[in-house]
Scaffold this motif. Structure first.
Motif, short mmCIF file in Angstrom:
data_model
loop_
_atom_site.label_atom_id
_atom_site.label_comp_id
_atom_site.label_asym_id
_atom_site.label_seq_id
_atom_site.Cartn_x
_atom_site.Cartn_y
_atom_site.Cartn_z
N LEU A 104 14.28 5.26 14.42
CA LEU A 104 14.38 5.04 12.94
C LEU A 104 15.63 4.68 12.48
O LEU A 104 16.62 5.24 12.35
N VAL A 105 15.56 3.40 11.68
CA VAL A 105 16.77 2.88 10.92
C VAL A 105 16.71 3.62 9.56
O VAL A 105 17.84 3.92 8.99
N GLU A 106 15.87 3.29 8.79
CA GLU A 106 15.77 3.79 7.17
C GLU A 106 14.63 4.30 6.85
O GLU A 106 13.35 3.64 7.37
N PHE A 107 14.41 5.29 6.20
CA PHE A 107 13.23 5.87 5.69
C PHE A 107 13.47 6.18 3.98
O PHE A 107 14.61 6.56 3.58
N GLY A 108 12.60 5.72 3.13
CA GLY A 108 12.78 6.02 1.78
C GLY A 108 11.56 5.70 0.96
O GLY A 108 10.78 4.94 1.55
N PRO A 109 11.70 5.55 -0.38
CA PRO A 109 10.73 5.06 -1.22
C PRO A 109 10.32 3.64 -0.90
O PRO A 109 11.21 2.69 -0.82
N THR A 110 9.04 2.95 -1.13
CA THR A 110 8.66 1.70 -0.69
C THR A 110 9.63 0.69 -1.42
O THR A 110 10.21 0.00 -1.01
N ALA A 111 9.51 1.08 -2.88
CA ALA A 111 10.04 0.15 -3.93
C ALA A 111 11.69 0.17 -3.65
O ALA A 111 12.13 -1.11 -3.54
N GLN A 112 12.09 1.22 -3.17
CA GLN A 112 13.65 0.99 -2.86
C GLN A 112 13.74 0.22 -1.65
O GLN A 112 14.69 -0.76 -1.50
N ILE A 113 13.05 0.43 -0.59
CA ILE A 113 13.27 -0.29 0.73
C ILE A 113 13.12 -1.73 0.29
O ILE A 113 13.80 -2.53 1.01
N PHE A 114 12.08 -2.22 -0.27
CA PHE A 114 11.69 -3.51 -0.43
C PHE A 114 12.61 -4.18 -1.62
O PHE A 114 12.57 -5.54 -1.62
N THR A 115 13.21 -3.56 -2.24
CA THR A 115 14.07 -4.27 -3.43
C THR A 115 15.63 -4.06 -3.15
O THR A 115 16.37 -4.89 -3.50
N ASN A 116 15.79 -2.80 -2.57
CA ASN A 116 17.23 -2.42 -2.42
C ASN A 116 17.64 -1.69 -1.25
O ASN A 116 17.91 -0.43 -1.42
N PRO A 117 17.33 -2.19 0.04
CA PRO A 117 17.62 -1.41 1.23
C PRO A 117 18.91 -0.85 1.42
O PRO A 117 19.94 -1.70 1.08
N VAL A 173 0.76 -1.33 0.05
CA VAL A 173 0.13 -0.26 -0.05
C VAL A 173 1.00 1.23 -0.03
O VAL A 173 0.43 2.45 -0.39
N SER A 174 2.07 1.15 0.55
CA SER A 174 2.66 2.53 0.73
C SER A 174 3.59 3.06 -0.48
O SER A 174 3.81 2.01 -1.32
N ASP A 175 3.67 4.32 -0.35
CA ASP A 175 4.64 5.03 -1.26
C ASP A 175 6.01 5.27 -0.68
O ASP A 175 7.02 4.95 -1.33
N TYR A 176 6.07 5.44 0.67
CA TYR A 176 7.29 5.33 1.41
C TYR A 176 7.11 4.62 2.55
O TYR A 176 6.19 4.24 3.24
#
Ligand SMILES: Nc1ncnc2c1ncn2[C@@H]1O[C@H](COP(=O)(O)OP(=O)(O)O)[C@@H](O)[C@H]1O
Ligand SMILES: [Mg+2]
Lengths: 259, 231, 414
Positions: A232-245, A215-218
């Motif tokens: 907070l460890v990391e914040f970023g676009p969801t696509a990046q967090i889930f494919t390339n944290p 559901v999320s964008d970020y």
């Protein structure tokens, strides 16, 4: 981040009594986007969320340090009325909690208590609009005056969303809004979030990573240190967090290799 | 339900169609340029191939993100897996176009030993197959997808014709061997392209039914073997 | 190497322990039921039974049937009164209201009281009356040759609707019932709003980490355990003595009928009982408020509600059934209290009904207490009948509590 923030946390610290629950969170939630907060149980996701609309004020021993900037103002400034903050930053809870009243009353109540001056007709329209926005209208339009507790869990949760929308907030906070629902009802809520994000900023806490991904964008990933303080460890676009944290701790968490 | 996923899949399918038409255009341009012996046009195809490669990477990236974030299941998963596969196939077809452009460049300023007739026909056939195969894939049209591989025979027949013709040239005049070999390569690329269209059709069947099998096994073997065995 | 877990093989022993536990619990329940049955048995046993009754003139000699006395022809009743009343009495009765203008029931009552004049010589409880009817009849004939043996229901409509009287056959509990109802009404009117308000403060507003709030809470809990006689003394000091001008109605210009009641009015009694049940009402209401799920409060707050809106619109309505049942149970307790009322000064013998808060009063338990103190056996039967009345009132109020709870639950689910 090129996005305009809807609300910004600056060096947010939350304490419960002497327990340091959340440490030094600085984070800007982009406007008209869904931002998911994920992380292991007890890392302070709900605590952070409740700090955004001052729900923590209701917990006697909770204490906040730092700032929550909403529309250029720190909502913890002494001249800010928490009642107004909560009207403009709504909240949906983990367990659907409709009022034990009629469906109509559930939606209309928040409008009335916020000083609504208008005709019954206008109120009817507001109720209908909110129920439509929450994708519930078609299911309940013939039984608006029946008790809301007779609805299914998924319908109750959408009613809670309609209730939140009816008072025209700018931000909707959701604390694991689908964790008490079955998978189909969950997907409906997720679709609803995607629809709502056109007009609202949504911040959703979820312990379900897949849901965050869907559901999320970020995405903001939180974790805890040795003293159980969340950060907070990391914040970023969801696509990046889930494919390339970027952070190995995020990678470990989303691949299921860490608590 | 699952609007976000559906929108993503729709978008990716459109991207595949776009990539397909880029490949088709590249192939058409490559054969045209060869026919007209237009070396400058051939160089432009080199540039177009970079676009094709980039498009393929973009599709791959987006598909992976979609798989990672939307957790597709069943048919959704098969579609996304097939898109990954098809994007790869298309990129390879783009390479065939580039190969033909390269032949064009290597021929330098030599005039053609004969006017090109069958190779453009092969190109027309193969691109038409590609276009229809991609449409069938996007629409989940199994019937059309099952029919297309039969047309590969026609391409193979043309290829055999080109082969025999060029061999005749080479026997008559050994000075043509060099160019005839190059032209043989161009024809071979087109024949390979048509074969790859068959793979796309297989994917359509896979998406709709979950069945994964090779089409017209014997035909495919026979056509690709024939020139080799005759050689 | 994997370790095989060793499980206790003696499952039989575990099952045996479980069975022993069950038996113990069943026995405990049984003891409770037996005690309750014994109590009911004792009361019912005394509320019905045989009685030896003597008349000045026996109904049979006049051809009357006691059971159907009011249905006797009018002329016959008038004739009996004509012939058997002394002229002086008849004149005074005629002066009050001519006999011919009185109803059949009134005439029948006059015949009973003035002509037949029944008198109870002895009574027997229900069980011996049933088992040894013959022996009792024989004994009565031997001891009181004149007397008649009759079945009597001591708890009857006449008993419920007649005021107090020194004649056991004419005594009733109307005054006491009304007194008790007045007391309960005044108690409810004071304890309910005060108790609910205090509970709301303690549950919704008070910060539980402040020492003074904790002190208040501890005090309330302890007050609920203070013996009721202490409340009586408190009531005597405050309401009867210190606030006498108020509780006697003097400042309002009201004067108690008959003798002045001073501060010993039903108001003082009700206020005293109000104090007595206040801690119980508070604790019950707190319990009910605490049972309101926090999610409901959060839902309301999250919409921008103020504390008042949250409490008034959601918490209180949600807690109301619980508060009401708790309050009714507390009022039941007030209904049965004797000691504080005695101290505050309930009258033990009054024959006129309480009509306003400044009336003298008596209450059912006091009436019972007073009757049990009398030497004549017949008053035992009256006490039993009054006890039964009190029990029925309690059942009624508990029934109302159950009904309210049931209704509230239904409302939630529809
Ligand atoms: N009201 C409270 N009082 C004291 N500690 C609390 C309270 N609420 C939460 N905590 C603690 O704060 C930490 C973060 O809690 P929470 O925000 O609920 O975590 P999450 O939502 O990520 O599971 C936990 O260690 C929890 O025990
Ligand atoms: Mg939580």
């Amino acid at each position: 981040m090129t996005e305009t923030p809807a609300v910004e946390l600056r060096n947010l610290n939350v304490y419960y009594g002497s327990f340091h629950a959340v440490r030094d969170v600085t984070l800007a939630f982009p406007k008209n986007k869904v931002t998911a907060i994920i992380g292991p149980s007890g890392c302070g996701k709900s605590t952070v969320l409740r700090a955004i609309n001052r729900m923590n004020d209701l917990i006697p021993n909770a204490r906040i340090e730092g700032e929550v900037i909403f529309e250029g103002k720190n909502i913890y400034d002494p001249d800010v009325d928490p009642v107004e903050v909560r009207r403009r930053i709504g909240m949906v809870f983990q367990k659907p909690n409709p009022f034990p009243k009629s469906i109509y009353e559930n939606v209309a109540w928040g409008v009335r208590i916020n000083g609504f001056r208008g005709t019954k007709r206008e109120l009817d329209d507001i109720v209908e609009e909110a129920l439509r926005a929450a994708a519930l209208w078609d299911e309940v339009k013939d039984k608006l005056h029946q008790n809301a507790l007779a609805l299914s869990g998924g319908q109750q949760q959408r009613l809670c969303i309609a209730r939140a929308i009816a008072v025209k907030p700018e931000i909707i906070l959701m604390d694991e809004p689908a964790s008490a629902l079955d998978p189909i009802a969950t997907l409906r809520i997720e679709d609803l979030m995607r629809d709502l994000v056109q007009n609202y900023t949504i911040i959703v806490v979820t312990h379900n990573m897949q849901q965050a991904a869907r559901v999320s964008d970020y995405t903001a990933f939180f974790s805890t240190d040795e003293s159980r303080t969340g950060f907070l460890v990391e914040f970023g676009p969801t696509a990046q967090i889930f494919t390339n944290p970027k952070d190995p701790r995020t990678e470990a968490y989303i691949t299921g290799r860490f608590g | 339900m699952r609007k976000a996923l559906e929108e993503k899949i729709q978008h990716l399918k459109n991207e595949i169609l776009l990539l397909g038409s880029m490949v088709e255009q590249a192939m058409r341009d490559a054969v045209d340029a060869l026919k007209r012996r237009d070396v400058d046009a051939a160089r432009r195809i080199y540039a177009a191939d970079r676009d094709i490669n980039n498009k393929r990477y973009a599709i791959e990236q987006e598909t992976l993100i979609t798989i990672a974030t939307q957790q597709p299941m069943a048919q959704d998963l098969r579609v996304l897996a097939s898109i990954l596969e098809i994007a790869g196939e298309l990129e390879r077809m783009g390479d065939y176009a580039k190969g033909i452009a390269k032949i064009n460049i290597m021929l330098g300023d030599q005039p053609l030993i004969k006017p090109l007739i069958d190779i453009p026909r092969m190109m027309e056939l193969a691109t038409s197959m590609l276009r229809r195969a991609l449409t069938a894939f996007v629409e989940g049209d199994v019937e059309t997808a099952l029919a297309i591989p039969a047309e590969d025979d026609e391409v193979d027949a043309l290829y055999n014709q080109v082969y025999r013709e060029l061999v005749t040239y080479m026997i008559q005049d050994p000075r043509t061997i060099d160019q005839a070999n190059y032209l043989m390569w161009a024809a071979h690329n087109l024949e390979r392209m048509a074969d790859r269209v068959t793979n796309i059709c297989e994917r359509t069947l896979f998406v709709v039914t979950g069945e994964l099998r090779e089409f017209d096994d014997t035909d495919a073997e026979a056509t690709s073997d024939r020139p080799a065995s005759q050689a | 190497m994997s370790v095989r877990p060793r499980f206790d093989p003696n499952r039989a022993a575990r099952h045996r322990r479980a069975r022993i536990g069950m038996v113990v619990f069943q026995l405990a329940t049984l003891v409770g039921i037996v005690v309750l049955m014994a109590l009911l048995y004792n009361i019912i046993n005394n509320a019905f039974g045989l009685a030896a009754i003597e008349y000045r003139i026996y109904p049979a000699t006049l051809g009357l049937d006691l059971e159907t006395l009011p249905q006797t022809p009018r002329e016959r009743l008038l004739e009996i009164l004509e012939t058997h009343l002394s002229p002086g009495l008849r004149r005074s009765l005629e002066r009050t209201r001519p006999l011919t203008q009185r109803s059949n029931e009134e005439l029948a009552a006059l015949v009973l009281e003035r002509v037949l004049q029944p008198k109870v010589l002895d009574t027997w409880p229900l069980v011996p009356s049933l088992l040894h009817t013959q022996d009792i009849v024989a004994e009565v004939h031997a001891r009181f040759p004149q007397a008649e043996v009759r079945w009597v229901r001591w708890l009857n409509t006449r008993f419920l609707t007649r005021p107090q009287s020194s004649d056991p056959l004419r005594a009733g509990v109307r005054t006491a019932i009304l007194g008790s109802l007045w007391l309960v009404a005044i108690t409810a009117a004071t304890a309910l709003p005060l108790g609910v308000a205090a509970a709301i403060y303690l549950e919704e507003y008070a910060r539980k980490d402040r020492w003074y709030n904790r002190l208040i809470q501890v005090n309330i809990n302890n007050l609920a355990g203070v013996p009721s006689i202490i409340y009586g003394i408190l009531g005597l000091a405050i309401f009867v003595r210190a606030l006498e001008p108020l509780t006697s109605g003097a400042v309002f210009g009201a004067v108690a009928e008959g003798v002045t009641a001073n501060g010993r009015t039903v108001l003082s009694g009700g206020l005293t009982l109000g104090l007595l049940v206040l801690p119980i009402v508070i604790i019950n209401a707190q319990e009910a408020l605490r049972a309101v799920p926090n999610s409901l409060r959060e839902a309301a707050y999250a919409l921008g509600a103020t504390k008042w809106q949250v409490v008034w619109h959601h918490v209180l309505p949600e807690a109301l059934p619980g508060i009401m049942t708790g309050t009714i149970l507390a009022l039941s307790r007030a209904l049965g209290e004797t000691a504080p009322l005695v101290v505050v000064g309930a009258s033990t013998f009054i024959t006129f009904d309480p009509v306003h808060p400044f009336s003298k009063f008596t209450a059912l338990p006091i009436q019972i207490y007073q009757w049990t103190a009398r030497p004549q056996p017949v008053f035992r039967n009256l006490a039993a009948a009054a006890s039964l009345t009190l029990l029925l009132l309690l059942f009624l109020s508990n029934g109302i509590a159950v009904y309210i709870r049931h209704r509230a639950r239904q409302r939630r689910l529809v």
